[in-house]
Design a protein around this motif. Structure first.
Motif, mmCIF file in Angstrom:
data_model
loop_
_atom_site.group_PDB
_atom_site.id
_atom_site.type_symbol
_atom_site.label_atom_id
_atom_site.label_comp_id
_atom_site.label_asym_id
_atom_site.label_seq_id
_atom_site.Cartn_x
_atom_site.Cartn_y
_atom_site.Cartn_z
ATOM 1 N N ILE A 106 43.211 37.715 34.128
ATOM 2 C CA ILE A 106 43.074 38.135 35.314
ATOM 3 C C ILE A 106 44.443 38.838 35.747
ATOM 4 O O ILE A 106 45.488 38.250 35.836
ATOM 5 N N LYS A 107 44.379 40.116 35.958
ATOM 6 C CA LYS A 107 45.571 40.885 36.363
ATOM 7 C C LYS A 107 45.814 41.063 37.880
ATOM 8 O O LYS A 107 44.678 41.118 38.633
ATOM 9 N N THR A 108 46.828 40.487 38.568
ATOM 10 C CA THR A 108 47.139 40.697 39.749
ATOM 11 C C THR A 108 48.271 41.744 39.931
ATOM 12 O O THR A 108 49.076 41.824 39.128
ATOM 13 N N LYS A 109 48.901 41.668 41.351
ATOM 14 C CA LYS A 109 50.055 42.450 41.511
ATOM 15 C C LYS A 109 51.303 41.767 41.146
ATOM 16 O O LYS A 109 52.494 42.088 40.808
ATOM 17 N N LEU A 110 51.302 40.377 40.832
ATOM 18 C CA LEU A 110 52.361 39.513 40.630
ATOM 19 C C LEU A 110 52.500 39.336 39.005
ATOM 20 O O LEU A 110 53.411 38.792 38.517
ATOM 21 N N GLY A 111 51.387 39.586 38.257
ATOM 22 C CA GLY A 111 51.180 39.429 36.540
ATOM 23 C C GLY A 111 50.055 39.107 36.500
ATOM 24 O O GLY A 111 49.027 39.287 37.018
#
Length: 178
Positions: A106-111
């Motif tokens: 899962i890609k997020t703004k923090l990695g």
């Protein structure tokens, strides 16, 4: 990016930890209750992030220290101003007697978080229900099944292999009502 450690969400923290480990050549997969929190959008809230890695804790500790997490015991890390703690559980990543076959990202703004698939997360929670009669784990499995697409035929196959077909049918009956 400035991080408000007191208000960081479990998904963002998982991404931050996963990314920091990966930057340092450490492969790890998120397992356990944190996966339930992520897959149910915090309908269930875990306060620990369980990772499995084949890297020694001795190599993990300085990486987590870079972002302020201190080693509290042989496998636990905390940060005074963060509501979550990090734990490293013994490898291999397995559910019951079976090693996991895949992983999700899962890609997020923090990695990017590397974690159990929704199906394996359901199996992980059902393992606690099957083997320790943990009713909360059954509820968590149901929450994931309601929020995510899971492979029920895989859950059925695994449940039979674990010797818990009857409890699987109880899970399935409740899942179909939701």
């Amino acid at each position: 990016m400035k991080i408000d450690w007191q208000k960081i969400g479990i998904k963002d923290l998982a991404a931050l930890i996963s990314g920091k480990l990966r930057e340092n050549g450490i492969d790890a997969i998120l397992v356990g209750g944190a996966c339930v929190s992520i897959y149910t959008k915090n309908k269930y809230q875990s306060f620990d992030l369980d990772f499995v890695t084949h890297t020694t804790i001795k190599k993990v500790a300085p990486v987590l220290a870079e972002i302020g997490f201190r080693r509290e015991s042989s496998r636990h890390f905390t940060r005074r101003d963060c509501p979550f703690f990090i734990e490293f559980v013994a490898p291999p990543a397995a559910i019951g007697d079976e090693p996991i076959k895949g992983e999700n990202e899962i890609k997020t703004k923090l990695g990017t978080i590397v974690l159990l698939t929704p199906t394996d997360s359901v199996k992980d929670r059902l393992a606690a229900y099957y083997h320790w009669n943990d009713p909360q784990a059954l509820e968590q499995a149901l929450m994931i099944a309601e929020a995510q697409k899971i492979d029920l035929s895989e859950v059925r196959r695994w449940s039979a292999k674990e010797g818990h077909t009857r409890k699987y049918h109880a899970f399935l009956k409740r899942a179909q009502k939701k």
